[in-house]
Structures are given as C-alpha cells and as structure tokens.
Scaffold this motif. Structure first.
Motif, PDB file in Angstrom:
ATOM      1  N   TYR A 138       1.578   3.802   2.796  1.00  0.00           N
ATOM      2  CA  TYR A 138       2.700   2.873   2.951  1.00  0.00           C
ATOM      3  C   TYR A 138       3.389   2.624   1.615  1.00  0.00           C
ATOM      4  N   ALA A 139       2.658   2.860   0.482  1.00  0.00           N
ATOM      5  CA  ALA A 139       3.257   2.668  -0.837  1.00  0.00           C
ATOM      6  C   ALA A 139       4.524   3.503  -0.998  1.00  0.00           C
ATOM      7  N   PHE A 141       6.796   3.778   1.123  1.00  0.00           N
ATOM      8  CA  PHE A 141       7.911   3.000   1.667  1.00  0.00           C
ATOM      9  C   PHE A 141       8.753   2.427   0.526  1.00  0.00           C
ATOM     10  N   LEU A 142       8.040   1.996  -0.539  1.00  0.00           N
ATOM     11  CA  LEU A 142       8.739   1.356  -1.654  1.00  0.00           C
ATOM     12  C   LEU A 142       9.548   2.368  -2.446  1.00  0.00           C
ATOM     13  N   ILE A 143       8.887   3.518  -2.758  1.00  0.00           N
ATOM     14  CA  ILE A 143       9.580   4.549  -3.547  1.00  0.00           C
ATOM     15  C   ILE A 143      10.795   5.084  -2.788  1.00  0.00           C
ATOM     16  N   GLU A 147      17.144   0.903  -1.738  1.00  0.00           N
ATOM     17  CA  GLU A 147      17.648   0.387  -3.017  1.00  0.00           C
ATOM     18  C   GLU A 147      17.350   1.308  -4.180  1.00  0.00           C
TER      19      GLU A 147
ATOM     20  N   ALA B  25       4.123   0.966  -7.902  1.00  0.00           N
ATOM     21  CA  ALA B  25       5.197   0.253  -7.213  1.00  0.00           C
ATOM     22  C   ALA B  25       4.640  -0.916  -6.403  1.00  0.00           C
ATOM     23  N   VAL B  26       3.534  -0.682  -5.708  1.00  0.00           N
ATOM     24  CA  VAL B  26       2.920  -1.750  -4.913  1.00  0.00           C
ATOM     25  C   VAL B  26       2.504  -2.905  -5.822  1.00  0.00           C
ATOM     26  N   PHE B  29       5.679  -4.848  -7.099  1.00  0.00           N
ATOM     27  CA  PHE B  29       6.325  -5.697  -6.107  1.00  0.00           C
ATOM     28  C   PHE B  29       5.412  -6.794  -5.580  1.00  0.00           C
ATOM     29  N   GLY B  37      13.563  -7.439   0.403  1.00  0.00           N
ATOM     30  CA  GLY B  37      14.221  -6.457  -0.440  1.00  0.00           C
ATOM     31  C   GLY B  37      13.440  -6.166  -1.696  1.00  0.00           C
ATOM     32  N   LEU B  38      14.012  -5.294  -2.528  1.00  0.00           N
ATOM     33  CA  LEU B  38      13.259  -4.826  -3.676  1.00  0.00           C
ATOM     34  C   LEU B  38      13.936  -5.186  -4.983  1.00  0.00           C
ATOM     35  N   VAL B 234       6.980  -4.351   5.535  1.00  0.00           N
ATOM     36  CA  VAL B 234       6.170  -4.697   4.377  1.00  0.00           C
ATOM     37  C   VAL B 234       6.606  -6.035   3.797  1.00  0.00           C
ATOM     38  N   HIS B 239       1.576  -6.404  -0.364  1.00  0.00           N
ATOM     39  CA  HIS B 239       1.446  -5.714  -1.651  1.00  0.00           C
ATOM     40  C   HIS B 239       0.328  -6.340  -2.474  1.00  0.00           C
TER      41      HIS B 239
END
Lengths: 301, 262
Positions: A138-139, A141-143, A147, B25-26, B29, B37-38, B234, B239
């Motif tokens: 799922y990590a 998803f962020l990459i 955005e 990244a996890v 965030f 949002g990010l 998510v 996270h």
C-alpha cells in the motif's frame, strides 16, 4: 530378531531405536499429517465436487471445475480464466527477470564494501524482506498519488486522466511485485557473489574476452547456485501472489491469487477455488522440477 | 578489496532507493499534520497518540501478539522434537525422502494453496465441532502448520553442524537418553532453537495470507486491519501504525542477526 547395534555410542537394538525415533517424530509428523497433508488431499477431492445453490458442497465427482478453468462454459468457450493464468505466469516471469537484473549490481556493490559496512548494507536488504507485505504494497499508493511527480508525468503524456492516481494498473503491479521480491533474489545471489573466484574473471579479461563474455562465461556459471535459488524463491510465490494485484492491479489486472481468493471469499465456490489451486500447484511443480534438474546439472559441473 | 564500477554503484543506490522509497514515504506522511491529501502541513505526533486510543487497533495488536506467541511456542517445541527425530535416528532412505518432502511443502508452495487447503479442511471439521469456526483458534493452527517446517529446518541444520562426537562421548560415559537430551543435546542446540523460534515469530507477525483466509470477525490482526483500512482509503493514522510495525520488524531483525551470528 532385533540385532544389537551401536548408534551414537549407545549399545541398543534396531527396534528400540525405531520406537524411540517414532516417539520423537510422532507429535510433529502427526500435526503435519492432519493439518497439511490431509487438507491437501481434501483440496484435491473437493476440486471434483460441485457448488450447491447456497455455496455448500455437493459430492458428485465431476471434472466440471477443470473444464471451467480451461474456459468451457454453458455459453461456449471463453479465454478469461486462461488469460488470468497465463498473465500470472508472465507477471511472475517479468518480476523475476527484473529482480535478477537489479540484483546483480546490488550484490556486487555490497560485496565491494569494506567488512564493517557490508553487514549494514546487507541488513538494509534484509529489512524489506521481512517487512509486512501489506504495508510494502500500500506504500506505493503514496508514491503513485496524483500530487506526486510520477502521476503528474503520466497525466502530462495523457496516459491517465489529470488528478488521477497512477494505480490500479499493470505498471503499478510490476512496481509492487519487483519491490516485493527483489530481496528474495538479492540475498541468495549475494551469497554466491561473495564466494566468487575473481582470478577466473581476471583470466578472462587478460584473454581479451568482451564484457558480455566475461559475464556469461566467468561470472554467470559461478553465481548460478545462488541465482537459481533466488529465481525459484521469486517465481513460485509471485505466481500465487494476491495482495499486490488486489491493491495495485484492481479488477482489470487479476492474477491467479485473486481468482482463488474470490472463490473462497465473495463467490463461495470452494470446488472451483480448489480446482484453480490445483492448477497453481501444477505450475509450482513444473517450476520446481525445472529447478531440480538445473541444480543437478550444477552439481555435475 | 575490489572497487566497484561507478555505474554499478549508481544502479545499486537506485535499487536500494527503490526498496526504501515507499517505506520512507509512509514514515514521512505519518508525521504530517494534514488529514487528507499529501500536502505537507508541518510535523505532528498526533497520529501516533491517537493509535493508542483506538480500541480496534489495540485489539488487533493484542490478537497479533497472542497469535504469534502461542503459535511460536507450540511450533518451536514440535519443530525441535521433529528435527531431533529426523536427524538422530537411522531411518531408511525412503523414509528420509518422505519426511524431507513433507517438511519442505510449506516452504516451497505458494502460501495461498495452504490457505485454501486449510479453509476447506476447517470447513469440513466444522461439521464435527464448532471449535473450528473461523477465528483465532484456526489462525493459530494455520500458523503452527507452516512454522513447524521452518523451525525444524533451522534446528536440523544446527544438529548436522554439531555432529555426533559430543553425544557419542556422553553415551560412552553412560548418559541415559533423558540426561543426554537435557545436559548435552538441548544446550548445544539452543542457538538453533532460538533462531528457529525468532524466525517462526517473525513469520507469524508478517503473515497475511494464511490469516486472511482463516480469520473471523473477532480475530483481526494488524496486517488484516491495515489491509481492510487501506481498501477504504489511506489515513495518516494507518501510516503511523505501519511505521510502528516496520520499526518493530527492524528491531526483531537486528536481534535475530545478533543471535545467529554468534
């Protein structure tokens, strides 16, 4: 009838030893028989049963489930399930190939580190190996979020609609799969690279072998044992992977793992699920057979 | 010491970056102050504090731990005894091949096949007893089943490397079987047993597929919780939870390295 013999310095009889040995094996083997071998056999039997109207099992011994897997249905032949099976093999193959290509530089790099930092680098590869696969999947998803640059670039080229994430699609599945299985290749390969006899590589270079030839004839044969372990550790579980395609592939990029999960989950069609599992089992056996033949060749060389 | 070609260094760095980019990244965030949002809105530890007030997460953590501890205990005992039984007795070639085959099944087959087999087996066992309703009990059985193999393989390789000399010496000095086990074999095996148990524990904490197939509504573990949560979308709290799980994994691995390298 029971002959005396000396075993580990103890004077005993064959029968005595066998009885004691069985006492040791007993509990563990019984467990594996009841919860591993027997369920496996039951799974085979169930694959020949059929699904009742409410999802219950009906014991009418047909090969209907296998025919369905091969694409035969009431409405003629479709390639749907075969496509999913072939896609799983293909995804597993590509994942293995990319992991191997990336693992070679990485293992050579780690081997070239001084003793002190080498274990640090190695631990860096071991940590993802043991990190939970749901988190590692799922990590992404962020990459791949809308955005961030990756999705922006894809949107710029019109590959995805603007402000959409770069998943679920096949590209995301490959990203997830390679990052999942890369350490499975790197770690055994590293063990081989560490023992590499560099004099053979230097000899090849001295004899003006091209770079490709140095790799093919001096490096590849020496690293084959670790490489083949890595390939089998990647290819077999990759075929049955279900978390990565479920989260990153969506319904359009299903693999065998998702198909099996669907039968045991929402569809509640255990016989068909069992038949697909058997199909996956056959693919596993073929891969292992191939590996065993190769590893025998290695021993002879 | 060989120097690596600059190209190899660059490729290796990129590969390690590729492995860690998602995890970093996890972590990043998980300390971001924004809920949706990010976009970066500043540093906060709120999400971590909220974790400890979320009863679902606490229950999942408790389930995960109970599952791992119980299954590891049982699997370590069964696996160790099994390994001694396989290695220290003169079984014939055929028996050895069979035992070896059974032991390797959970290691080589895709875990989804074992999961499917267990679902069907528990389904049929439910006809006999209601104990086999999906839940923690089934999950423990499932975990033990694959853990036994890994423990037995690790302990067996330690048995092989110990060799037979010390045990023969003990027998020559008239050690009985219980005395031999208690004072010679088990102490010599201990590093192998500990390594096997830690491996089994990590495998249990890490497992998703077997748990997913055998779990009931009351027996959600952390990986199952995270999976269900990310399918809904998510959140920074997930996270934070994931980052904690990764940190625990790192600690376990470093501990395992320490034990096995001695």
């Amino acid at each position: 009838m029971s002959k005396l013999l000396v075993w580990y310095g103890e004077l005993t009889t064959q029968r005595n030893l066998a009885n004691r040995g069985l006492a040791f094996l007993g509990a563990g083997m019984l467990w594996l028989m009841i919860f591993l071998v027997l369920p496996g056999l039951v799974l085979i039997v169930v694959s020949f049963a059929s699904r009742g109207a409410y999802g219950q099992l009906e014991w009418d011994f047909t090969i209907e489930n296998y025919k369905r897997l091969a694409g035969f249905s009431l409405f003629g032949w479709t390639a749907d399930y075969i496509v999913i099976v072939l896609r799983s093999v293909w995804v597993a193959f590509v994942t293995t190939l990319i992991s191997v290509v990336l693992s070679y530089p990485l293992s050579f790099f780690i081997c070239a580190r001084p003793e002190r930092t080498r274990y640090l680098w190695l631990t860096l590869v071991i940590i993802p190996f043991w990190t939970n696969m749901v988190i590692r999947t799922y990590a992404w998803f962020l990459i791949l979020a809308p955005e961030l640059p990756l999705a922006k670039v894809a949107a710029f080229f019109g590959l995805i609609p603007p402000d959409a994430p770069l998943y679920p699609n096949s590209f995301a599945v490959y990203l997830g799969m390679v990052s999942m299985f890369l350490p499975f290749v790197t770690l055994p390969l590293y063990a081989s690279v560490e023992r590499l006899d560099w004099t053979l590589v230097e000899a090849a270079q001295d004899l003006y072998a091209s770079k490709v030839r140095v790799f093919m004839q001096a490096i590849l044969p020496q690293t084959l044992p670790g490489l083949s372990v890595g390939i089998i550790l990647t290819f077999v579980p990759a075929m049955g992977m279900f978390v990565v395609p479920d989260l990153l592939g969506g319904a359009k990029y299903m693999l065998v793992g998702n198909l099996i999960q669907q039968q045991f989950g929402a569809s509640r069609d255990w016989p068909f699920g069992a038949a697909i599992s058997m199909g996956l089992m056959v693919l596993t056996m073929i891969s292992l057979q191939f590996y065993r033949r190769r590893s025998k060749e290695i021993e002879f060389v | 010491m060989r120097r690596s070609h600059p190209l190899i260094t660059v490729l290796a760095m990129l590969t390690v970056g590729f492995l860690y980019l998602p995890l970093v990244a996890v972590a990043v965030f998980s300390v971001n102050a924004t809920r949706y949002g990010l976009v970066w809105r500043g540093f906060t530890l709120d999400w971590y504090i909220k974790l400890f007030h979320n009863e679902f997460i606490l229950e999942a953590a408790w389930n995960t731990l109970a599952l791992a501890v119980v299954s590891t205990l049982v699997a370590t005992i069964l696996g160790t005894v099994l390994a001694i039984g396989m290695d220290r007795f003169p079984w014939g070639r055929k028996a050895n091949t069979f035992l070896d085959l059974v032991l390797h099944i959970p290691v080589v087959i895709p875990d989804i096949i074992l999961a499917a087999a267990l679902v069907v087996a528990f389904g049929l066992l439910r006809l006999i007893s209601t104990v086999f309703e999906p839940g923690l009990f089934n999950m423990i059985i499932g975990h033990i089943t694959f853990q036994i193999s890994f423990v037995a393989l690790v302990v067996r390789s330690r048995l092989v490397s110990i060799g037979r000399d010390v045990e023969e010496a003990a027998r020559d000095l008239f050690a009985s079987t219980p005395y031999l086990l208690r004072r010679v074999t088990i102490p010599l095996l201990l590093p192998g047993i500990v390594a096997g148990a830690m491996l089994a524990f990590t495998l249990s904490l890490d497992d998703f597929v077997i748990s997913f197939f055998t779990a009931g509504p009351e027996s959600v573990t952390l990986p199952l919780f995270i999976f269900a949560a990310v399918r809904r979308g998510v959140t920074p709290q997930i996270h934070a939870l994931s980052t904690l799980v990764v940190l625990i994994t790192v600690i376990l691995i470093v501990g395992m390295e320490r034990v096995t390298r001695k």
